[in-house]
Design a protein around this motif. Sequence first.
Motif, PDB file in Angstrom:
ATOM      1  N   PHE A  21       8.674  52.687  17.887  1.00 53.99           N
ATOM      2  CA  PHE A  21       8.167  53.502  18.668  1.00 53.99           C
ATOM      3  C   PHE A  21       7.573  54.949  18.061  1.00 53.99           C
ATOM      4  O   PHE A  21       5.987  54.904  18.535  1.00 53.99           O
ATOM      5  CB  PHE A  21       9.576  54.121  19.491  1.00 53.99           C
ATOM      6  CG  PHE A  21       9.186  54.916  19.846  1.00 53.99           C
ATOM      7  CD1 PHE A  21       8.569  55.486  21.716  1.00 53.99           C
ATOM      8  CD2 PHE A  21       8.935  56.903  20.021  1.00 53.99           C
ATOM      9  CE1 PHE A  21       7.921  56.537  21.897  1.00 53.99           C
ATOM     10  CE2 PHE A  21       8.505  57.826  20.645  1.00 53.99           C
ATOM     11  CZ  PHE A  21       8.290  57.883  21.777  1.00 53.99           C
ATOM     12  N   LYS A  22       7.803  55.692  17.133  1.00 51.48           N
ATOM     13  CA  LYS A  22       7.501  56.453  15.632  1.00 51.48           C
ATOM     14  C   LYS A  22       5.603  55.697  15.486  1.00 51.48           C
ATOM     15  O   LYS A  22       4.666  56.157  15.990  1.00 51.48           O
ATOM     16  CB  LYS A  22       7.732  56.128  15.274  1.00 51.48           C
ATOM     17  CG  LYS A  22       9.069  57.610  14.861  1.00 51.48           C
ATOM     18  CD  LYS A  22       9.256  57.798  13.714  1.00 51.48           C
ATOM     19  CE  LYS A  22      10.821  59.181  14.187  1.00 51.48           C
ATOM     20  NZ  LYS A  22      11.577  59.523  12.616  1.00 51.48           N
ATOM     21  N   LEU A  23       5.652  53.821  15.532  1.00 48.26           N
ATOM     22  CA  LEU A  23       4.643  53.564  14.896  1.00 48.26           C
ATOM     23  C   LEU A  23       2.896  53.711  15.844  1.00 48.26           C
ATOM     24  O   LEU A  23       1.953  53.193  15.553  1.00 48.26           O
ATOM     25  CB  LEU A  23       4.703  52.118  14.505  1.00 48.26           C
ATOM     26  CG  LEU A  23       3.695  51.234  13.699  1.00 48.26           C
ATOM     27  CD1 LEU A  23       3.203  51.766  12.855  1.00 48.26           C
ATOM     28  CD2 LEU A  23       4.172  49.542  13.632  1.00 48.26           C
ATOM     29  N   LEU A  28      -1.456  56.040  18.722  1.00 44.38           N
ATOM     30  CA  LEU A  28      -2.124  56.562  19.527  1.00 44.38           C
ATOM     31  C   LEU A  28      -2.351  57.934  19.473  1.00 44.38           C
ATOM     32  O   LEU A  28      -3.948  57.753  20.012  1.00 44.38           O
ATOM     33  CB  LEU A  28      -1.013  56.626  20.918  1.00 44.38           C
ATOM     34  CG  LEU A  28      -0.839  54.858  21.103  1.00 44.38           C
ATOM     35  CD1 LEU A  28       0.097  55.282  22.971  1.00 44.38           C
ATOM     36  CD2 LEU A  28      -1.669  54.468  22.120  1.00 44.38           C
ATOM     37  N   LEU A  29      -1.879  58.601  18.834  1.00 46.22           N
ATOM     38  CA  LEU A  29      -2.961  59.788  18.423  1.00 46.22           C
ATOM     39  C   LEU A  29      -3.865  59.834  17.281  1.00 46.22           C
ATOM     40  O   LEU A  29      -4.757  60.572  17.231  1.00 46.22           O
ATOM     41  CB  LEU A  29      -1.833  60.486  17.243  1.00 46.22           C
ATOM     42  CG  LEU A  29      -1.898  61.688  16.727  1.00 46.22           C
ATOM     43  CD1 LEU A  29      -2.113  62.092  18.125  1.00 46.22           C
ATOM     44  CD2 LEU A  29      -0.506  62.551  15.757  1.00 46.22           C
ATOM     45  N   MET A  35     -11.611  59.753  18.776  1.00 44.35           N
ATOM     46  CA  MET A  35     -12.527  59.332  20.165  1.00 44.35           C
ATOM     47  C   MET A  35     -12.668  60.379  20.637  1.00 44.35           C
ATOM     48  O   MET A  35     -14.049  60.404  20.796  1.00 44.35           O
ATOM     49  CB  MET A  35     -11.273  58.834  21.448  1.00 44.35           C
ATOM     50  CG  MET A  35     -11.105  57.181  21.660  1.00 44.35           C
ATOM     51  SD  MET A  35      -9.634  56.788  22.614  1.00 44.35           S
ATOM     52  CE  MET A  35     -10.677  57.423  24.300  1.00 44.35           C
ATOM     53  N   LEU A  36     -11.983  61.200  20.155  1.00 42.84           N
ATOM     54  CA  LEU A  36     -12.290  63.011  20.324  1.00 42.84           C
ATOM     55  C   LEU A  36     -13.439  63.319  19.305  1.00 42.84           C
ATOM     56  O   LEU A  36     -14.836  63.960  19.701  1.00 42.84           O
ATOM     57  CB  LEU A  36     -11.416  63.938  20.007  1.00 42.84           C
ATOM     58  CG  LEU A  36     -10.676  63.660  21.845  1.00 42.84           C
ATOM     59  CD1 LEU A  36      -9.079  64.854  21.059  1.00 42.84           C
ATOM     60  CD2 LEU A  36     -11.054  64.015  22.784  1.00 42.84           C
TER      61      LEU A  36
END
Length: 318
Positions: A21-23, A28-29, A35-36
Amino acid sequence: MQVIITDAWMARSRAFHLNGFKLILAILLASLVLMLVSAGLYHWVFMKGAREGWPVIGSLVRLVSKDEIAQRDRYVKENIEVLAKRLGEMQAKMLQLESLGERVSGLAGINPAEITVAPGRGGALIAGRDLSIEELDATLASLDGAATKNADVMTVIESRLFEQKIKKMMVPTQQPVLDANLGSIFGWRIDPITGRSALHTGLDFPAGVGTPIYAAAGGMVVTQEYHPQYGNMLEVDHGNDLITRYAHASKVHVNKGDLIKRGQRIADVGNTGRSTGAHLHFEVLVQGVPQDPQKFLNAGKGLGTERSASSKASVLQR
């Protein structure tokens, strides 16, 4: 998954334990941050290139701008064409209204030359060519002025027609006793009481006592009295020195000073005064001089025929 970070300066190592989950959350982060950053960098480069006129970016900006301007011009042109068509239809209707106004003004007794509305404006808008905003604005201003003038003309015509209608309503053309045979007429005759030749100054309508007497026209009651010759008598002033007289009534339903309208019941037939039988003696006086009431009543019959014909025609048109 285990990540070990070693610090050479501090001679220390630190381990991070990442489960599934953390991976996924970390990936994603990182993707979002990337992207930003990319979007910001692209925007900064694109804007800077557009302002400074970089070859590739400048050409792309001009291409996009040219397409947007072409679309906007096409949209404006299409709307101008639609507006021009509507204005042409409005001009055609305005010309029809002017023609109708000229015909109606003739019926109202008004000289059309004195109320000509904006002469020489031309016909409808010309199709098949590009019209500018200035031309459309000028046409709209012309239509607005024409509409205002037409409204003024129609107001004058309405006033004149209303005045004519009032005058007609003040002329004694309605028979005062309905469905009654005419007795003695206007003119010289043998007086039924004296047996001598005498001028009969009105029309006699023989009818039973109590038969309604109606006003031959609208006006004001100026006389309501008992007269030795005329018995119970009414006189109605219609203006323009025109007076009608109703004599020998058995009963009067109006008083001196009353305003009456055409066709209103004002009295009942009787046999009062100098009379040899129940009847209405009806007179028309112009400037105090007796006139033949039959001329007025005949004119009323003609008007009634015209009204009947016009009403039938309107029913057929429906």
